[in-house]
Design an enzyme around this catalytic site. Structure first.
Site, PDB file in Angstrom:
ATOM      1  N   LYS A   1       0.845  -1.203   0.000  1.00  0.00           N
ATOM      2  CA  LYS A   1       0.000   0.000   0.000  1.00  0.00           C
ATOM      3  C   LYS A   1       0.876   1.246   0.000  1.00  0.00           C
ATOM      4  O   LYS A   1       0.613   2.217  -0.709  1.00  0.00           O
ATOM      5  CB  LYS A   1      -0.913   0.014   1.246  1.00  0.00           C
ATOM      6  CG  LYS A   1      -2.007  -1.030   1.220  1.00  0.00           C
ATOM      7  CD  LYS A   1      -2.718  -1.097   2.576  1.00  0.00           C
ATOM      8  CE  LYS A   1      -3.594  -2.344   2.647  1.00  0.00           C
ATOM      9  NZ  LYS A   1      -4.227  -2.530   3.960  1.00  0.00           N
TER      10      LYS A   1
ATOM     11  N   GLN B   1      -5.092  -1.870   9.998  1.00  0.00           N
ATOM     12  CA  GLN B   1      -4.627  -3.051   9.273  1.00  0.00           C
ATOM     13  C   GLN B   1      -5.110  -4.313   9.993  1.00  0.00           C
ATOM     14  O   GLN B   1      -4.850  -4.501  11.181  1.00  0.00           O
ATOM     15  CB  GLN B   1      -3.087  -3.027   9.183  1.00  0.00           C
ATOM     16  CG  GLN B   1      -2.509  -4.174   8.381  1.00  0.00           C
ATOM     17  CD  GLN B   1      -2.929  -4.155   6.902  1.00  0.00           C
ATOM     18  OE1 GLN B   1      -3.049  -3.089   6.297  1.00  0.00           O
ATOM     19  NE2 GLN B   1      -3.184  -5.322   6.342  1.00  0.00           N
TER      20      GLN B   1
ATOM     21  N   ASP C   1     -11.447   1.695   3.904  1.00  0.00           N
ATOM     22  CA  ASP C   1     -11.664   0.250   3.755  1.00  0.00           C
ATOM     23  C   ASP C   1     -13.158  -0.084   3.714  1.00  0.00           C
ATOM     24  O   ASP C   1     -13.526  -1.245   3.506  1.00  0.00           O
ATOM     25  CB  ASP C   1     -11.003  -0.521   4.911  1.00  0.00           C
ATOM     26  CG  ASP C   1      -9.556  -0.901   4.593  1.00  0.00           C
ATOM     27  OD1 ASP C   1      -9.204  -0.902   3.393  1.00  0.00           O
ATOM     28  OD2 ASP C   1      -8.801  -1.197   5.532  1.00  0.00           O
TER      29      ASP C   1
END
Ligand code: NDP
Length: 278
Positions: free
Chosen positions: A49, A93, A116
């Site tokens: 990322k 994460q 997300d």
């Protein structure tokens, strides 16, 4: 032999477009990742990322916490990032170590920065067909199908895996597009009875070689989302060598959904950035 999706090439095209767009921005977008503890797969995802963000001109802030850090400290960091005008997107994460309340951490993210698409409110908006931030891997599957001009309306769409990152959001997106959706999971009996009926099959379980050639019909479209690491080597849920002989279109793994997921994250950061500017 089937057509093989080149996820890397598709993602590079998207990333290049973003890079061009950002050339003309005085203030660049920024994304913050919260990572807790050590996990080699997470380290790899975070570095992918970071590389993609830096390549296109998005600032990447990596907040690494030791596994013993109190949940309150982490929630306070998320709140600080929520209030920081220079941060456009926030990621927790996953997975977080089991002694943390994953839901609480995710729901501490303000909805407008939830790149997300995992807060309860954003997930609820998706179910109700409202405009929202959508989980990146589900978006990646849709983008792969759309870019390959796959007709979805009326097709038998079978998803193996009902996780919140992939299976569940994908179910909603496919219903919106008028596919007939079947969702399978670990308690499904006679899995192949369902997979054999699929015009489009997505597998998102993390079980190596779960999907074999006998389980699919000729001409099927197969998207392999699952990720397994054995002896440092990545593979997917699908027995690629045998299934690719029957499929009309198939994603390799690695090199299919993975790079497109990162591209969709960048798209979501850009959506948050543009929304902020409005
Ligand atoms: P989850 O663990 O949330 O979900 C896994 C799903 O697989 C569950 O619904 C589980 O069923 C189902 N399952 C497990 N074993 C079987 C089986 N034998 N037969 C049928 N179904 C089974 O995972 P995620 O949704 O978060 O992720 C799924 C996979 O996708 C993982 O391998 C993950 O690493 C990968 N992934 C890949 C990404 C990429 O960029 N390529 C990005 C995100 C995820 P049950 O619900 O009954 O337990």
């Amino acid at each position: 032999m089937s057509n093989i999706v080149n996820g890397k090439e598709m993602s590079e095209k998207i990333l290049n477009e973003v890079k061009q767009e950002l050339k003309f921005e005085m203030i660049k977008p920024s994304v913050a990742v919260i990572q807790i503890g050590n996990n080699s797969a997470s380290d790899k995802y975070v570095s992918n990322k970071m590389k993609a963000c830096e390549d296109v001109g998005i600032y990447f802030r990596h907040h690494q916490f030791e596994a013993g850090t109190s949940e309150l400290t982490i929630v306070n960091k998320i709140k600080e990032l929520n209030n920081d005008d220079y941060v456009n997107g926030i990621i927790v994460q996953l997975p977080v170590p089991s002694n943390y309340n994953e839901k609480r951490l995710i729901n501490s993210i303000i909805n407008s920065k939830d790149v997300d698409g995992l807060t309860d409110i954003n997930a609820g908006r998706l179910i109700h067909g409202k405009k929202t931030l959508i989980p990146c891997t589900a978006m990646a599957v849709m983008e792969i199908l759309d870019q390959n001009n796959v007709e979805l309306s009326g097709k038998n769409f079978v998803i193996v895996g009902r996780g919140k990152l992939v299976g569940r959001p994908l179910m909603e997106l496919m219903l919106e597009r008028d596919a007939t959706v079947t969702i399978c999971h670990s308690k499904t009996e006679n899995l192949s009875e369902y997979t054999k009926k699929a015009d489009i099959l997505v597998s998102a379980t993390g079980i190596n070689n779960l999907i074999t050639a006998e389980m699919v019909k000729k001409g099927v479209i197969v998207i392999d989302v699952g990720i397994n690491f054995e002896e440092g080597k990545q593979s997917g849920d699908v027995d690629f060598d045998s299934v690719s002989k029957k499929a009309s279109l198939i994603t390799p793994n690695p090199g299919g959904v993975g790079p497109m997921t990162v591209a969709m994250l960048i798209k979501n950061v850009m959506t948050c950035f543009r929304n902020k500017k409005k």
